[in-house]
Write a protein that holds these residues in place. Structure first.
Motif, short mmCIF file in Angstrom:
data_model
loop_
_atom_site.label_atom_id
_atom_site.label_comp_id
_atom_site.label_asym_id
_atom_site.label_seq_id
_atom_site.Cartn_x
_atom_site.Cartn_y
_atom_site.Cartn_z
N PRO A 63 0.79 -1.09 0.20
CA PRO A 63 -0.05 -0.01 0.04
C PRO A 63 0.84 1.05 0.21
CG PRO A 63 -0.86 -1.63 1.74
CD PRO A 63 0.48 -1.95 1.20
N GLN A 64 0.29 2.39 -0.87
CA GLN A 64 1.11 3.51 -0.72
C GLN A 64 1.17 4.07 0.51
OE1 GLN A 64 -0.60 6.41 -3.68
NE2 GLN A 64 1.56 7.24 -3.75
N ALA A 65 0.01 4.25 1.36
CA ALA A 65 -0.01 4.88 2.47
C ALA A 65 -0.08 3.70 3.72
CB ALA A 65 -1.07 5.70 2.74
N GLU A 66 0.44 4.23 4.70
CA GLU A 66 0.70 3.25 6.14
C GLU A 66 -0.73 2.66 6.41
OE1 GLU A 66 2.31 3.38 10.29
OE2 GLU A 66 3.68 4.38 8.74
N GLU A 67 -1.72 3.48 6.47
CA GLU A 67 -3.26 2.76 7.09
C GLU A 67 -4.25 2.48 5.81
OE1 GLU A 67 -3.98 2.45 10.33
OE2 GLU A 67 -1.78 2.84 10.63
N ALA A 68 -3.58 2.50 4.56
CA ALA A 68 -4.30 2.36 3.34
C ALA A 68 -5.57 1.00 3.19
CB ALA A 68 -3.59 2.09 2.22
N SER A 69 -4.81 -0.02 3.84
CA SER A 69 -5.84 -1.41 4.04
C SER A 69 -6.59 -1.13 5.07
CB SER A 69 -4.66 -2.50 4.12
OG SER A 69 -3.95 -2.58 5.45
N VAL A 70 -6.37 -0.47 6.40
CA VAL A 70 -7.45 -0.01 7.23
C VAL A 70 -8.39 0.66 6.66
CG1 VAL A 70 -7.74 1.03 9.64
CG2 VAL A 70 -5.66 -0.15 9.16
N ARG A 71 -8.16 1.87 5.92
CA ARG A 71 -9.17 2.55 5.25
C ARG A 71 -10.02 1.94 4.12
NH1 ARG A 71 -4.96 6.14 5.52
NH2 ARG A 71 -4.46 6.16 3.57
N LEU A 72 -9.45 0.96 3.42
CA LEU A 72 -10.17 0.02 2.68
C LEU A 72 -11.21 -0.67 3.40
CD1 LEU A 72 -10.68 -0.84 -0.37
CD2 LEU A 72 -9.00 -2.58 -0.11
N ALA A 73 -10.64 -1.44 4.37
CA ALA A 73 -11.57 -1.96 5.16
C ALA A 73 -12.87 -1.48 5.61
CB ALA A 73 -10.97 -2.85 6.43
N GLU A 74 -12.68 0.00 6.11
CA GLU A 74 -13.65 0.89 6.74
C GLU A 74 -14.49 1.15 5.52
OE1 GLU A 74 -11.27 4.09 8.40
OE2 GLU A 74 -10.99 2.94 10.12
N ARG A 75 -14.20 1.42 4.40
CA ARG A 75 -14.85 1.69 3.26
C ARG A 75 -15.83 0.56 2.59
NH1 ARG A 75 -10.01 4.00 0.72
NH2 ARG A 75 -9.90 5.94 1.69
N MET A 76 -15.06 -0.69 2.81
CA MET A 76 -15.67 -1.89 2.50
C MET A 76 -17.07 -1.99 3.20
SD MET A 76 -14.63 -2.72 -0.36
CE MET A 76 -15.49 -4.50 -0.65
N GLU A 77 -16.67 -1.91 4.60
CA GLU A 77 -17.79 -2.21 5.35
C GLU A 77 -18.98 -1.26 5.36
OE1 GLU A 77 -19.41 -4.31 8.22
OE2 GLU A 77 -17.44 -4.87 7.52
N ARG A 78 -18.55 0.11 5.21
CA ARG A 78 -19.41 1.11 5.16
C ARG A 78 -20.31 1.39 4.01
NH1 ARG A 78 -15.95 4.88 6.84
NH2 ARG A 78 -15.86 5.92 4.79
N ARG A 79 -19.60 1.21 2.60
CA ARG A 79 -20.04 1.50 1.50
C ARG A 79 -20.21 0.32 0.60
NH1 ARG A 79 -16.61 5.99 -0.65
NH2 ARG A 79 -18.16 6.16 -2.48
N GLY A 80 -19.62 -0.89 0.85
CA GLY A 80 -19.59 -2.05 -0.08
C GLY A 80 -18.56 -1.75 -1.23
#
Length: 171
Positions: free
Chosen positions: A122-139
């Motif tokens: 990932p380009q940013a350190e927390e990118a996979s955490v943010r992806l997980a949050e978006r997937m949970e919230r928005r699918g």
């Protein structure tokens, strides 16, 4: 290797248990069937270590007229490795979704003169955490990934790609 038909999606692999890993050899075998070009790129092995996905590649299938790595083949490899990173991340988290590359760019730094490794993170350190949050919230979601090509100790290519996870298909 089976013949693919234009306009017909290739069957998906069954998802691993949530939190489980795809066996690299099984995933690569599926990849070579699903994306016929992948089987011709010289991929010799794949491993995951934390957030890094690494391919070992042979140079021979990607030679240019000068006897070094052909930029177009190397660019295809970086794009496909990013797609694999996102696909495998989704599968590990229990999502059976389509991934597409939205943007990509490459910087060629040195000629590729032998077999090499390509590493995606990932380009940013927390990118996979943010992806997980978006997937949970928005699918759906997006993630920026970086690929680095190393020939021995020499960094030959840096690439960046933005990968979009599409919403679940409605039947």
């Amino acid at each position: 290797m089976s013949e693919r038909s234009i306009g017909i999606a290739h069957p998906r692999l069954p998802l691993p248990e949530r939190g489980g890993e795809d066996a690299p050899a099984v995933f690569l075998d599926w990849l070579f069937q699903a994306i016929p070009l992948a089987g011709r790129l010289g991929i010799q092995g794949m491993e995951r270590d934390g957030d890094a996905l690494t391919w070992q590649l042979a140079l021979a299938p990607s030679l240019n007229d000068k006897g070094t790595g052909f930029g177009g083949a190397l660019a295809a490899q970086t794009t496909l490795l990013g797609w694999c990173w996102a696909t495998l991340w989704l599968r590990r988290h229990g999502y059976d979704r389509d991934v597409v590359v939205a943007e990509s760019q490459q910087r060629f730094l040195a000629p590729v003169t032998g077999d090499y490794r390509l590493i995606c993170t990932p380009q940013a350190e927390e990118a996979s955490v943010r992806l997980a949050e978006r997937m949970e919230r928005r699918g759906k979601g997006r993630i920026a990934l970086v690929q680095r090509l190393w020939c021995g100790d020499t960094l030959c290519l840096e690439a960046q790609g933005d990968y979009a996870v599409l919403p679940e298909r409605r039947a």
